[in-house]
Design a protein around this motif. Structure first.
Motif, mmCIF file in Angstrom:
data_model
loop_
_atom_site.group_PDB
_atom_site.id
_atom_site.type_symbol
_atom_site.label_atom_id
_atom_site.label_comp_id
_atom_site.label_asym_id
_atom_site.label_seq_id
_atom_site.Cartn_x
_atom_site.Cartn_y
_atom_site.Cartn_z
ATOM 1 N N GLU A 121 0.308 -1.071 -0.224
ATOM 2 C CA GLU A 121 -0.124 0.103 -0.035
ATOM 3 C C GLU A 121 0.710 1.131 0.156
ATOM 4 O O GLU A 121 0.333 2.047 -0.861
ATOM 5 C CB GLU A 121 -1.302 0.291 1.182
ATOM 6 C CG GLU A 121 -1.597 -1.549 1.530
ATOM 7 C CD GLU A 121 -2.777 -1.337 2.329
ATOM 8 O OE1 GLU A 121 -2.850 0.003 2.688
ATOM 9 O OE2 GLU A 121 -3.573 -1.647 2.108
ATOM 10 N N ASP A 122 1.978 1.598 0.574
ATOM 11 C CA ASP A 122 2.837 2.716 0.997
ATOM 12 C C ASP A 122 4.268 2.501 -0.299
ATOM 13 O O ASP A 122 5.170 3.478 -0.892
ATOM 14 C CB ASP A 122 3.226 2.643 1.946
ATOM 15 C CG ASP A 122 4.317 1.558 2.598
ATOM 16 O OD1 ASP A 122 4.299 0.353 1.923
ATOM 17 O OD2 ASP A 122 5.081 1.167 3.416
ATOM 18 N N SER A 123 3.528 1.809 -1.092
ATOM 19 C CA SER A 123 4.683 1.544 -2.725
ATOM 20 C C SER A 123 4.691 2.481 -3.610
ATOM 21 O O SER A 123 3.583 3.067 -3.263
ATOM 22 C CB SER A 123 5.183 -0.064 -3.168
ATOM 23 O OG SER A 123 4.815 -0.704 -2.025
#
Length: 234
Positions: A121-123
């Protein structure tokens, strides 16, 4: 917590969180100014010897002589990082924190690189794509360093031939073309002396970090790590 104290905390956090970039950025500006001042004084000494009118600092900083001195250093730095970024994909050095672990050489799997279906999700958004955007983004750092090298090398060659021709005219000699300057000993002497120094520095860092330590630095292994440990950071 008051709004004023929150503002102070945010400002403090910015300086703390970006201290590495800010410190080196400030050092760059100081050395850039120092080079300009020293180069200006030296250049005006040369003009005085030739019985020519001296230049102001601003005029000198806009001159081809200053430009070639700056860009010849920049292009060698960008070349160093370009080669190092791409070289460390496949090349390893046992015992060095500057190297990947010996079994990890190569571009690695999508799972290891958190790409495509393995993106989190934080990529970064482009890491999760499966088209040209992922291909470009997965090599964007090296590509940008290569582009900066080419542009600074081009700027060096253009400013270098201009500075060379100014010197030729002062000596009442004919100027040369850009192509002739590219194959001249002067151009390659200026270029190769910078390349060899950068490559030597990288090689020295890779090898010396196998046996020597710097406590707390990510460029060093932990102080107690064995010499054979590869890819560890302190």
């Amino acid at each position: 917590m008051t709004r004023q104290s929150q503002g102070r905390e945010r400002r403090g956090s910015f300086w703390k969180d970006n201290s590495l970039t800010l410190a080196f950025g400030a050092a760059f500006l100081l050395t850039f100014l120092g080079q300009a001042l020293a180069g200006h004084a030296e250049f005006n000494e040369q003009l005085a010897v030739d019985d020519l009118q001296s230049l102001s600092l601003g005029e000198y900083m806009m001159s081809s002589d200053f430009a070639v001195d700056v860009t010849e250093n920049w292009q060698s730095e960008f070349l160093q990082f370009f080669l190092y970024i791409f070289g460390t994909v496949w090349l390893v050095q046992r015992g060095s924190p500057e190297s990947k672990k010996l079994h990890e050489k190569g571009p690695e799997s999508d799972r290891d690189q958190r790409m495509g279906d393995h993106a989190r999700e934080d990529s970064p958004r482009w890491a999760g794509t499966k088209d040209w955007r992922q291909l470009v983004y997965s090599r964007s750092l090296g590509m940008l360093m290569g582009l900066l090298f080419v542009l600074s090398w081009l700027a060096q060659s253009i400013s270098g031939v201009a500075a060379h021709n100014e010197q030729q005219l002062r000596q009442l000699q004919d100027p040369i073309s850009w192509g002739s300057y590219l194959v001249s000993p002067e151009f390659w002497s200026r270029t190769l002396q910078n390349w060899q120094s950068e490559l030597l520095a990288v090689a020295a860092m890779v090898v010396l970090s196998v046996y020597l330590r710097q406590r707390g630095s990510p460029e060093s292994k932990p102080v107690g790590a064995p010499h054979s440990a590869t890819g560890l950071e302190g």
